[in-house]
Design a protein around this motif. Sequence first.
Motif, PDB file in Angstrom:
ATOM      1  N   PRO A 178      23.811 101.099  36.634  1.00  0.00           N
ATOM      2  CA  PRO A 178      23.199 100.485  37.813  1.00  0.00           C
ATOM      3  C   PRO A 178      21.679 100.489  37.780  1.00  0.00           C
ATOM      4  O   PRO A 178      21.050  99.540  38.245  1.00  0.00           O
ATOM      5  N   PHE A 179      21.078 101.568  37.272  1.00  0.00           N
ATOM      6  CA  PHE A 179      19.630 101.659  37.271  1.00  0.00           C
ATOM      7  C   PHE A 179      19.122 102.280  35.969  1.00  0.00           C
ATOM      8  O   PHE A 179      19.675 103.246  35.465  1.00  0.00           O
ATOM      9  N   SER A 210      17.265  97.264  38.168  1.00  0.00           N
ATOM     10  CA  SER A 210      18.670  97.396  38.518  1.00  0.00           C
ATOM     11  C   SER A 210      19.543  96.626  37.536  1.00  0.00           C
ATOM     12  O   SER A 210      19.050  95.886  36.677  1.00  0.00           O
ATOM     13  N   ARG A 211      20.822  96.808  37.689  1.00  0.00           N
ATOM     14  CA  ARG A 211      21.786  96.091  36.861  1.00  0.00           C
ATOM     15  C   ARG A 211      21.604  94.588  36.981  1.00  0.00           C
ATOM     16  O   ARG A 211      21.861  93.842  36.027  1.00  0.00           O
ATOM     17  N   GLN A 222      24.852 106.068  39.313  1.00  0.00           N
ATOM     18  CA  GLN A 222      25.007 105.973  40.761  1.00  0.00           C
ATOM     19  C   GLN A 222      24.092 104.911  41.344  1.00  0.00           C
ATOM     20  O   GLN A 222      23.073 104.561  40.740  1.00  0.00           O
ATOM     21  N   TYR A 223      24.435 104.421  42.510  1.00  0.00           N
ATOM     22  CA  TYR A 223      23.538 103.531  43.240  1.00  0.00           C
ATOM     23  C   TYR A 223      22.590 104.401  44.059  1.00  0.00           C
ATOM     24  O   TYR A 223      23.033 105.286  44.794  1.00  0.00           O
ATOM     25  N   TRP A 243      14.058 104.243  43.955  1.00  0.00           N
ATOM     26  CA  TRP A 243      14.117 103.842  42.548  1.00  0.00           C
ATOM     27  C   TRP A 243      13.088 104.547  41.678  1.00  0.00           C
ATOM     28  O   TRP A 243      13.300 104.674  40.468  1.00  0.00           O
TER      29      TRP A 243
END
Length: 124
Positions: A32-33, A52-53, A100-101, A105
């Motif tokens: 995801p990141f 991000s993805r 994980q989301y 960030w």
Amino acid sequence: QVQLVESGGGSVQAGGSLTLSCAASGYTNSLPFMAWFRQAPGKEREGVAAISRYGVTRYASSVQGRFTITRDKDKNTGSLQMNSLKPEDTAIYYCAATPQYIARWLVSDEYNSWGQGTQVTVSS
């Protein structure tokens, strides 16, 4: 557990460019990141750029317009293109990732996988 390996650090004169690369393994899906952090001597680790993805990016104000983060989400690889480098960019740069989301960030506590770091030195 995700394993990360960075490459591409080195020494350059002010105004020059460098590209850092990061390869992730141990995770079958698209992470995801992915992000880049740096730590200069005597300073705390700081977030530089994150992606991000889906390709959405965020940058620290100190590098906005000079650095570009990209990734290949299918291969879980990432890059940080650094242009117009300044002496204050000198630091150890770390690739980071998380399955994980996350909400923050550019905060190191959000990431649970880290590379070994690569030195970037910019001389004036």
